[in-house]
Design an enzyme around this catalytic site. Structure first.
Site, mmCIF file in Angstrom:
data_model
loop_
_atom_site.group_PDB
_atom_site.id
_atom_site.type_symbol
_atom_site.label_atom_id
_atom_site.label_comp_id
_atom_site.label_asym_id
_atom_site.label_seq_id
_atom_site.Cartn_x
_atom_site.Cartn_y
_atom_site.Cartn_z
ATOM 1 N N ILE A 21 13.695 -4.837 10.618
ATOM 2 C CA ILE A 21 13.589 -6.155 10.014
ATOM 3 C C ILE A 21 12.721 -6.396 8.819
ATOM 4 C CG2 ILE A 21 14.563 -7.527 12.078
ATOM 5 C CD1 ILE A 21 11.593 -8.150 12.640
ATOM 6 N N GLY A 24 8.012 -2.465 3.863
ATOM 7 C CA GLY A 24 6.900 -3.125 2.831
ATOM 8 C C GLY A 24 6.126 -1.683 2.558
ATOM 9 N N MET A 26 2.920 -0.957 3.147
ATOM 10 C CA MET A 26 2.162 -0.553 4.021
ATOM 11 C C MET A 26 2.827 -0.101 5.387
ATOM 12 S SD MET A 26 -1.328 -2.572 5.069
ATOM 13 C CE MET A 26 -0.711 -3.661 6.577
ATOM 14 N N ASP A 138 -6.393 -8.800 4.146
ATOM 15 C CA ASP A 138 -5.096 -9.065 3.277
ATOM 16 C C ASP A 138 -4.461 -10.216 3.484
ATOM 17 O OD1 ASP A 138 -3.362 -7.893 1.684
ATOM 18 O OD2 ASP A 138 -2.003 -6.862 3.138
#
Lengths: 509, 100
Positions: A21, A24, A26, A138
């Site tokens: 889903i 990214g 990371m 983050d």
């Protein structure tokens, strides 16, 4: 069937793969099903591998356990964590259907009060994590998940840290990509982080929050010499400008001290605008006689036993907690006595009133949260002995004044912003829900309330502080069942815990 | 489970007394050596830089004083002899331990 990602990494036999889903820089996120409970879960597999370095692996074991233990309504629940067969760290998390804040900001449909309420929720999550020594690292809109009821969940607490550490030990990989991955978008990075990732702190999280908040209320990023939000939209209160200006201060020492401080400032701006009309009405009834003196800021808790409200004194501008207990006057005698007494480690009772149905107590508000919210990792020696001593001094004072607590537990130990412990809710009824506090650990034999039951409750509490155990202490054949962690404590301290907890015939030092 | 609150502290004043008896630092009252190491929290090492600094300053001050009075070379001679004596003493100590 074991969970296998696209590269065939075996993760867990209890997670059934559904689909990918998210993807990214990371991590890759999958939707899965926890087969034992047939509930949907999100599975985040970090791209970086933990190398064969024992120190990196042991850091992951230690820190991911703390992350998994974070338990707050505005933080996504981590159900499990581990390392794949290929050395990639992964987290299994609760699955929340909704959209991330980045999408909601882009759509631009949110009202100003909704935007501020989202910021308040993020601050609550940050304050809780920071109190437990966890820095997010983050914070950005893409890491805030919103459900359909506008409830905010902060994702990925501390996860960026593992990538930083892994990156530091993996010289062969592309450094630029790594930096971009770890830090997220540069716009949310505090100036000191540009200098070194080691400068990460509570204040760098608050800088990132400042950028996010600016974007949330204006729809754009505060780049270069930015205009204050109220210049762009006159409906935005000046107080919001001040909060954002302080968060974005290049000098970290000039930024707010804590997320809790920002939360309280925002609640004062909102004056309860985020609350449902029915909630406001119930709160209004609670302070009907003093409505002119107090202004409702927030509903901290509401259940069948009563409610806890946060009010502001309109004249003094102090924050006050008003507790309403329905159909029970337990604690009235104790509150009335404490209203006349004073001890630095007991929450100040500012007023008490009672009628046939409702008992109301007005107390000072403490910014540091409660002990329950700080039990995700063991306390160090110094702070344990300092807090335990404060608790004992308060309890000794109360007992000398014929006041039994009867319900001593981590939720009733509060902290000031400077970390001073204060005990609240003397004499209040015990109410237990499920979860961590299921069952009465603090008086598990159902003894009649006395000085000794308070001593026992303190013993359980001390045991939890020292071990961060999610279970109460257990006894067998007159001896406390201990673990290696407990056995490593100095003997005098073990003896204090044992003698506090003694429940069985023959319990001895 | 048989209840025995008698084994428990009779009040918080007793808990306080025991908590206050636990010393965080170099010499806890009742702890074993291992406990001391765990509880030290680095405090025992905190004074080390000051002690070291003091010794260095003292040595420098003494040297300046001796050289200014023209006794410097004699001091070196004395130090050399002392070091030699110390080595001989340590060797004899080692031999006495090993039974040679």
């Amino acid at each position: 069937m074991p969970f296998m990602d696209s590269e065939g990494l075996c993760i867990s036999a209890v997670i059934r793969f559904k689909k990918r889903i998210g993807h990214g820089g990371m991590a890759t996120v999958y939707k899965g099903v926890q087969t034992s409970l047939e509930r949907p879960v999100a599975l985040k597999v970090l791209k970086k591998t933990l190398l064969d370095r024992k120190d990196v692996k042991s850091r992951f074991e230690r820190e991911s356990l703390i992350i998994a233990r974070l338990n707050h309504p505005n933080i996504i629940d981590v159900i499990d964590r581990g390392i794949t067969s290929k050395g990639q760290p992964y987290f299994v998390m609760e699955y929340v259907k909704g959209a991330d804040l980045k999408d909601l900001i882009e759509k631009g449909d949110l009202k100003l009060s909704q935007r501020i309420h989202i910021a308040v929720q993020i601050c609550k999550a940050l304050a809780y994590a920071h109190d437990n020594g966890v820095i997010h690292r983050d914070i950005k809109p893409a890491n805030i998940l919103m459900d359909r009821q506008n409830h905010a969940y902060v994702l990925d607490f501390g996860i960026a840290h593992f990538c930083e550490k892994t990156q530091a030990s993996n010289k062969n990989e592309d450094h630029h990509t790594q930096v971009g991955d770890v830090m997220g978008t540069a716009a949310y990075m505090a100036p000191e982080i540009h200098a070194s990732a080691d400068n990460t702190s509570v204040q760098s999280d608050l800088y990132a929050f400042g950028v996010l908040f600016y974007e949330l209320v204006t729809g754009i990023l505060p780049l270069g010499r930015f205009e204050l939000p109220s210049t762009q939209n006159p409906n935005i209160p000046k107080a919001i400008d001040k909060v954002i200006e302080r968060c974005l201060c290049p000098d970290e020492s000039q930024r707010p001290r804590s997320a809790s401080e920002i939360k309280n400032l925002l609640l004062k701006v909102m004056h309860g605008a985020h609350l449902a009309p029915a909630q406001k009405e119930r709160a209004k009834k609670t302070v009907s006689k003093a409505e002119d003196k107090f202004s409702l800021l927030d509903v901290i808790k509401e259940d069948e036993f009563g409610a806890v409200y946060l009010f502001e004194d309109k004249v003094q501008h102090d924050l006050l907690v008003i507790k309403k207990r329905t159909n029970s006057s337990a604690g009235f005698r104790e509150s009335k006595l404490l209203h006349k007494l004073h001890h630095p480690n007991i929450v100040t009772v500012k007023g008490v009133s009672k009628n046939d149905r409702v008992f109301i107590s007005v107390m000072e508000y403490l910014k540091g949260g409660c002990l329950q919210d700080r039990l995700i990792k063991p306390f160090g020696w110094k702070s344990f002995i300092s807090i335990a001593t404060q608790i004992c001094e308060a309890m000794d004072y109360a007992h000398r004044n014929q006041i039994i607590h009867g319900n001593l537990r981590p939720r009733n130990i509060l902290f000031t912003s400077k970390g001073q412990a204060k005990i609240s809710d003397f004499g209040f009824d015990e109410h237990y829900g499920g979860g961590q506090e299921g069952g009465n650990w603090y008086n598990h034999l159902g003894e009649e309330k006395s000085v000794k039951t308070d001593v026992y409750a303190a013993g359980v509490l001390f045991y939890q502080m020292l071990t961060a155990s999610q279970q109460p202490p257990e006894w067998q054949s007159g001896k406390l069942c201990t673990n290696a962690q407990f056995d490593a404590f100095p003997k005098p301290l073990q003896n204090v815990i044992i003698q506090n907890n003694a429940v069985e015939s023959g319990s001895a030092l | 489970m048989q209840l025995n609150p008698e084994a428990r502290y009779s009040g918080f004043f007793e808990v306080l007394a025991d908590l206050k008896a636990i010393k965080i630092g170099r010499k806890p009252v009742q702890s074993s050596k291992q406990d001391v190491a765990t509880m030290g929290d680095g405090q025992s090492k905190a004074g080390f830089p000051f002690v070291l600094g003091g010794v260095v300053l003292l040595a420098l001050g003494t040297s300046v004083l001796l050289y200014s009075t023209g006794n410097g070379p004699r001091v070196w001679e004395y130090l050399q002899l002392s070091a030699h004596d110390a080595i001989i003493w340590m060797e004899s100590l080692k031999e006495s331990f090993l039974g040679k």
